[in-house]
Design a protein around this motif. Structure first.
Motif, mmCIF file in Angstrom:
data_model
loop_
_atom_site.group_PDB
_atom_site.id
_atom_site.type_symbol
_atom_site.label_atom_id
_atom_site.label_comp_id
_atom_site.label_asym_id
_atom_site.label_seq_id
_atom_site.Cartn_x
_atom_site.Cartn_y
_atom_site.Cartn_z
ATOM 1 N N GLY A 54 5.079 9.322 3.931
ATOM 2 C CA GLY A 54 4.135 8.255 3.618
ATOM 3 C C GLY A 54 4.785 6.973 3.165
ATOM 4 O O GLY A 54 4.127 6.104 2.580
ATOM 5 N N SER A 55 6.077 6.815 3.443
ATOM 6 C CA SER A 55 6.784 5.601 3.022
ATOM 7 C C SER A 55 6.302 4.394 3.811
ATOM 8 O O SER A 55 5.675 4.521 4.875
ATOM 9 C CB SER A 55 8.289 5.776 3.224
ATOM 10 N N ALA A 56 6.624 3.221 3.294
ATOM 11 C CA ALA A 56 6.230 1.985 3.976
ATOM 12 C C ALA A 56 6.768 1.952 5.399
ATOM 13 O O ALA A 56 6.063 1.550 6.338
ATOM 14 C CB ALA A 56 6.732 0.785 3.180
ATOM 15 N N ALA A 57 8.019 2.391 5.591
ATOM 16 C CA ALA A 57 8.620 2.344 6.923
ATOM 17 C C ALA A 57 7.918 3.270 7.906
ATOM 18 O O ALA A 57 7.933 3.021 9.115
ATOM 19 C CB ALA A 57 10.101 2.678 6.840
ATOM 20 N N SER A 58 7.309 4.339 7.410
ATOM 21 C CA SER A 58 6.610 5.244 8.326
ATOM 22 C C SER A 58 5.369 4.587 8.930
ATOM 23 O O SER A 58 4.793 5.111 9.883
ATOM 24 C CB SER A 58 6.228 6.544 7.611
ATOM 25 N N GLN B 116 0.805 -1.219 0.000
ATOM 26 C CA GLN B 116 0.000 0.000 0.000
ATOM 27 C C GLN B 116 0.844 1.278 0.000
ATOM 28 O O GLN B 116 0.333 2.353 -0.330
ATOM 29 C CB GLN B 116 -0.906 0.022 1.238
ATOM 30 N N HIS B 117 2.130 1.163 0.357
ATOM 31 C CA HIS B 117 2.960 2.352 0.508
ATOM 32 C C HIS B 117 4.342 2.108 -0.102
ATOM 33 O O HIS B 117 4.857 0.996 -0.048
ATOM 34 C CB HIS B 117 3.089 2.722 1.987
ATOM 35 N N PRO B 118 4.966 3.149 -0.643
ATOM 36 C CA PRO B 118 6.224 2.972 -1.378
ATOM 37 C C PRO B 118 7.453 2.925 -0.474
ATOM 38 O O PRO B 118 7.421 3.360 0.684
ATOM 39 C CB PRO B 118 6.267 4.215 -2.273
ATOM 40 N N THR B 119 8.531 2.443 -1.036
ATOM 41 C CA THR B 119 9.832 2.491 -0.382
ATOM 42 C C THR B 119 10.357 3.926 -0.400
ATOM 43 O O THR B 119 10.218 4.634 -1.401
ATOM 44 C CB THR B 119 10.821 1.573 -1.116
ATOM 45 N N GLY B 120 10.961 4.363 0.701
ATOM 46 C CA GLY B 120 11.528 5.705 0.768
ATOM 47 C C GLY B 120 12.755 5.848 -0.125
ATOM 48 O O GLY B 120 13.495 4.882 -0.356
ATOM 49 N N LEU B 121 12.970 7.069 -0.621
ATOM 50 C CA LEU B 121 14.091 7.354 -1.524
ATOM 51 C C LEU B 121 14.899 8.525 -0.982
ATOM 52 O O LEU B 121 14.384 9.382 -0.255
ATOM 53 C CB LEU B 121 13.584 7.720 -2.924
#
Length: 323
Positions: free
Chosen positions: A116-120, A91-96
């Motif tokens: 809104g990254s997956a890790a957040s 549902q959420h992207p990898t941070g860059l």
């Protein structure tokens, strides 16, 4: 809920791994056409460094179900990290993160794409299958509690559970002021987490901001009063300082002729301190190791490419050189 795995291991780390795009040429990012993809994240840098030194390291995080997430998982597993606690989030992207090519040892400009990254979306639930009673050590930084409220709850939960389980705990504040709602919340939160740790490792400027004290000695006293067993303070090129209840000292920095990229130096230092602690070494030796690894890291492009394996570290310690 899955039952916890009880296999023993050395270190648990957690946080956000990001795909790092390093410019192939100097100049502003908007004028760069080509980049090299690597890994980034203070927590992952330390995890990789400890794994290279032969420790069994588990990594807890979330990545997107995207090509950057797949790239990161392959890269981390290739470094020997145990990624059984790494969740794929569709549902959420990898941070860059994008980083300029540094010039003349200057700090490179970096830009993050992590909102809104997956890790957040990390939360206490992500730790339910972790058996901390099977680990020796927990390494934590101030970045996970900065990226979201749920990740903050996870940070407090893991440190609390690690203390109950009798693990040793290291904490690097790793200040990221732009990620926090306010400076006051940042200071209160990070000091509360530091109070749960055995080893607290701020930089001098970080310690001044967090404690309101000026000297390394007084900053260390503040954290000892909060419950730390040892405080190690990074002094940049001048080296590092440590203080415990019954000893203190300063260890001179390792000379570097050519600084290429300063990013990751503090993480390299943390690798030295944590690995030396787990190896049972005394504090002056630990600080010397941290200084060596930090100095080696600033001589390469990338956030963790300078972190040594055990044979390389042995050679560095014998020669006293960071090359």
């Amino acid at each position: 809920m899955p039952s916890p795995d009880t296999a023993t291991f050395d270190v648990l780390t957690f946080g956000e791994a990001m795909a790092l795009f390093v410019a192939d040429e100097t100049g502003p990012l908007d004028r760069v056409a080509q980049f090299h993809r690597r890994t980034a994240g203070a927590d992952t840098n330390v995890a990789i460094g400890l794994s290279r030194l032969g420790f069994d390291v588990r990594w807890l995080s979330r990545i997107g179900a995207d090509h950057n997430g797949a790239f990161l998982q392959r890269a981390l597993e290739a470094e020997g990290l145990d990624c059984r606690h790494l969740k794929r989030d569709d549902q959420h992207p990898t941070g860059l993160v994008f980083k300029e090519r540094a010039l003349d040892g200057a700090d490179p400009h970096v830009e993050y794409v992590r909102c809104g990254s997956a890790a957040s979306y990390l939360s206490i639930e992500d730790s339910h299958d972790v058996s901390l009673t099977s680990a020796r050590h927990l390494h934590a930084t101030g970045i996970p509690p900065a990226i979201s409220a749920s990740a903050r709850e996870l940070s407090f939960h893991l440190l609390s559970e690690a203390r109950k389980a009798g693990l040793s705990i290291s904490f690097d504040p790793n200040l990221r002021p732009t990620l926090w709602p306010s400076e006051a919340i940042m200071i209160e939160t990070l000091n509360a987490l530091a109070a749960q740790a055995d080893i607290v490792m701020p930089g001098l400027a970080e310690g001044r901001l967090l404690t309101g004290r000026d000297t390394a000695r007084d900053i260390a006293a503040d954290y000892l009063d909060r419950g730390a067993r040892a405080v190690v303070i990074k002094l940049g090129p001048e080296g590092s300082y440590f203080r415990t209840a019954d000893a203190e000292g300063t260890v001179a920095g390792t000379p570097v002729a050519n600084v290429v990229d300063t990013v990751g130096a503090g993480d390299g230092f943390a690798v030295g301190i944590v690995s030396a602690y787990l190896d049972g070494l005394d504090w002056p030796t630990a600080l010397h190791r941290g200084n060596l690894i930090g100095a080696r890291q600033v001589q390469v492009i990338g956030d963790m490419e300078g972190l040594p394996n055990r044979a390389e570290l042995t050679d560095m310690e014998r020669s006293g050189s960071a090359l």
